[in-house]
Design a protein around this motif. Structure first.
Motif, PDB file in Angstrom:
ATOM      1  N   VAL A 102       0.831  -1.205   0.000  1.00 51.45           N
ATOM      2  CA  VAL A 102       0.000   0.000   0.000  1.00 51.45           C
ATOM      3  C   VAL A 102       0.866   1.256   0.000  1.00 51.45           C
ATOM      4  O   VAL A 102       0.546   2.253  -0.658  1.00 51.45           O
ATOM      5  N   LYS A 103       2.008   1.214   0.707  1.00 54.96           N
ATOM      6  CA  LYS A 103       2.857   2.394   0.848  1.00 54.96           C
ATOM      7  C   LYS A 103       3.984   2.459  -0.183  1.00 54.96           C
ATOM      8  O   LYS A 103       4.805   3.389  -0.134  1.00 54.96           O
ATOM      9  N   PRO A 133       8.056  13.376   4.516  1.00 53.76           N
ATOM     10  CA  PRO A 133       9.181  13.791   5.360  1.00 53.76           C
ATOM     11  C   PRO A 133       9.731  12.641   6.195  1.00 53.76           C
ATOM     12  O   PRO A 133       9.010  11.707   6.552  1.00 53.76           O
ATOM     13  N   ALA A 134      11.013  12.717   6.491  1.00 55.57           N
ATOM     14  CA  ALA A 134      11.650  11.748   7.388  1.00 55.57           C
ATOM     15  C   ALA A 134      11.278  12.084   8.828  1.00 55.57           C
ATOM     16  O   ALA A 134      11.296  13.252   9.225  1.00 55.57           O
ATOM     17  N   LEU A 135      10.929  11.056   9.599  1.00 57.03           N
ATOM     18  CA  LEU A 135      10.458  11.276  10.959  1.00 57.03           C
ATOM     19  C   LEU A 135      11.349  10.632  12.009  1.00 57.03           C
ATOM     20  O   LEU A 135      10.958  10.492  13.168  1.00 57.03           O
ATOM     21  N   SER A 136      12.545  10.221  11.614  1.00 61.07           N
ATOM     22  CA  SER A 136      13.434   9.559  12.561  1.00 61.07           C
ATOM     23  C   SER A 136      14.007  10.565  13.547  1.00 61.07           C
ATOM     24  O   SER A 136      14.295  11.715  13.201  1.00 61.07           O
ATOM     25  N   LEU A 167       2.715  11.274   6.032  1.00 60.86           N
ATOM     26  CA  LEU A 167       3.566  10.938   7.170  1.00 60.86           C
ATOM     27  C   LEU A 167       3.425   9.445   7.445  1.00 60.86           C
ATOM     28  O   LEU A 167       2.335   8.975   7.793  1.00 60.86           O
ATOM     29  N   VAL A 168       4.499   8.715   7.254  1.00 60.97           N
ATOM     30  CA  VAL A 168       4.489   7.262   7.431  1.00 60.97           C
ATOM     31  C   VAL A 168       4.959   6.929   8.846  1.00 60.97           C
ATOM     32  O   VAL A 168       6.059   7.306   9.253  1.00 60.97           O
ATOM     33  N   HIS A 169       4.114   6.243   9.583  1.00 62.13           N
ATOM     34  CA  HIS A 169       4.408   5.849  10.969  1.00 62.13           C
ATOM     35  C   HIS A 169       4.867   7.034  11.815  1.00 62.13           C
ATOM     36  O   HIS A 169       5.944   7.010  12.419  1.00 62.13           O
ATOM     37  N   PRO A 170       4.052   8.091  11.893  1.00 64.95           N
ATOM     38  CA  PRO A 170       4.386   9.175  12.821  1.00 64.95           C
ATOM     39  C   PRO A 170       4.198   8.696  14.263  1.00 64.95           C
ATOM     40  O   PRO A 170       3.542   7.680  14.516  1.00 64.95           O
ATOM     41  N   ASP A 186      -0.563   4.015  11.321  1.00 62.30           N
ATOM     42  CA  ASP A 186       0.072   3.568  10.082  1.00 62.30           C
ATOM     43  C   ASP A 186       0.487   4.756   9.223  1.00 62.30           C
ATOM     44  O   ASP A 186       1.578   4.755   8.641  1.00 62.30           O
ATOM     45  N   ALA A 187      -0.374   5.749   9.130  1.00 57.44           N
ATOM     46  CA  ALA A 187      -0.050   6.931   8.327  1.00 57.44           C
ATOM     47  C   ALA A 187      -1.001   8.061   8.691  1.00 57.44           C
ATOM     48  O   ALA A 187      -2.110   7.834   9.190  1.00 57.44           O
ATOM     49  N   VAL A 188      -0.546   9.273   8.448  1.00 62.51           N
ATOM     50  CA  VAL A 188      -1.373  10.477   8.552  1.00 62.51           C
ATOM     51  C   VAL A 188      -1.135  11.289   7.290  1.00 62.51           C
ATOM     52  O   VAL A 188       0.013  11.494   6.882  1.00 62.51           O
TER      53      VAL A 188
END
Length: 405
Positions: A102-103, A133-136, A167-170, A186-188
């Motif tokens: 899906v992603k 965006p990267a969320l690490s 946003l993937v896995h915020p 899962d996503a926003v």
């Protein structure tokens, strides 16, 4: 001026006693770490567990164990009452493979489904131009702060250039009973008009555009927790608003191709918010525990763990069997104590002040029950029911009712 000869020397003041430093008060985080075990990493509190906790706000046992990050699955096994929770390895791998599909390609298929179901009035997302965006960041606090910053930037970009952001896995923070819980949807998706939409990806199928009602309901309750956490972030930003409908993505029919439907979670959100506000603060529950109470699985014996668990009040109901890892232990305790809670919330509510099965049977037999007066409506109804049963049994032949006595 010097002293005259023969005069007594002036007395010297006694040295002051060394100052004793007052012990620093123990913070809630330190107290919970002591309960969990100082060398044990906290077990994360996810949205599924939080939704189950909100469904039973009177259970101090679950609130404390979840707040302290105790692994309830391992604790139940140590107590001798393991619960068959969790997905099979096959289902877990299938779910991960479906979510990855899906992603894939920057969420192209996901964004297409979202625009198709919820993007009316907005330009279609162009593949390759959706911002991801990267969320690490270091630690959960850092990741939650990075997520809040990304949401702020995405909302600003939407206002300036009508851009889509995925946003993937915020990571979102939500205070639960005075303790922070970190949640990972899962996503926003941030729409060009500034709306924020939660996306839930599940591996159960939608057959003819319809999925199992119980599974959809569980997904809706889980998504409502994410919506509440997002609203805490949106309250601090201008122009941001959280959509109260979420996008549920599932496999279509019996394939691995994704399809989606829109689920309104306003009811689940309201119920969850109300229930979370009713939770007793974790620090208040911890303050009632005996000195030395610990849930450290590495250092405590099964007997010590049993005593620690029993020191915290629980609110067992049969519904817990589908939502809590300690349900089998709590059910055994409720049955051994003859508690009417083991019969269900409906029965418990009907019995009023009669809290044990023994008291209920005694009241039905006409004996004086210490929990309720003889003129109590519940006692009157029980005695009337017992009289009707005895009358019905006497009206049929003895052999026909031998198995009913």
């Amino acid at each position: 001026m010097s002293d005259s000869p023969g005069s007594a020397p002036a007395p010297t003041a006694a040295p002051a006693p060394p100052a004793v430093a007052e012990p620093r008060p123990t913070t809630l985080r330190q107290r919970l770490a002591e309960l969990r075990g100082p060398d044990v990493a906290p077990h994360p509190l996810d949205a599924r567990a939080l939704a189950a906790l909100a469904a039973n706000p009177g259970c101090g046992r679950r609130a404390l164990l979840d707040g302290a990050g105790v692994d309830k699955t391992a604790l139940a096994a140590a107590l001798g009452s393991p619960a068959p929770f969790g997905q099979s390895q096959f289902a877990f791998m299938r779910g991960n493979a479906f979510e990855a599909r899906v992603k894939a390609d920057g969420g192209t298929e996901l964004m297409r489904l979202l625009h198709e179901r919820m993007g009316a009035g907005s330009p279609a997302p162009v593949p390759g131009e959706v911002r991801v965006p990267a969320l690490s960041a270091a630690g959960p606090e850092g990741r939650a702060a990075r997520t809040a910053l990304a949401l702020r930037e995405a909302t600003g970009a939407a206002a300036e250039s009508a851009a889509w952001t995925l946003l993937v896995h915020p990571l979102l923070a939500l205070e639960v009973a005075g303790s922070p819980a970190y949640l990972e949807p899962d996503a926003v998706v941030v729409h060009p008009d500034g709306r924020w939409t939660v996306v839930e990806i599940k591996s159960f199928p939608m057959i003819d555009s319809s999925a199992d009602a119980s599974k959809v309901g569980a997904a809706a309750r889980q998504a409502a927790v994410y919506v509440l956490a997002l609203e805490r972030v949106a309250d601090r930003l201008t122009g941001a608003r959280v959509d109260h409908s979420v996008l549920l993505v599932c496999p279509r029919d019996f394939s691995n191709l994704p399809t989606a439907s829109v689920v309104d979670v306003r009811k689940q959100r309201s119920v969850t918010r109300r229930q979370l506000t009713r939770l007793t603060r974790i620090e208040d529950i911890a303050a009632t525990l005996p000195e030395g109470t610990s849930f450290d699985l590495e250092r405590c014996s099964p007997a010590e763990l049993t005593a620690a668990v029993d020191a915290v009040t629980a609110a067992y109901a049969p519904e817990c069997l589908a939502a809590c890892e300690l349900a089998f232990h709590c059910r055994g305790r409720a049955r051994s104590a003859g508690a009417v809670e083991a019969l269900g919330r409906g029965v418990r509510g009907e019995l009023g002040g009669l809290t044990t099965v023994g008291a209920v049977l005694a009241a039905a037999r006409g004996e004086t029950a210490p929990e309720a007066a003889d003129d109590d409506p519940t006692v009157v109804a029980l005695r009337r029911a017992a009289a009707l049963r005895a009358e019905a049994l006497e009206s049929v032949p003895e052999g026909a009712v031998a198995g009913c006595r």
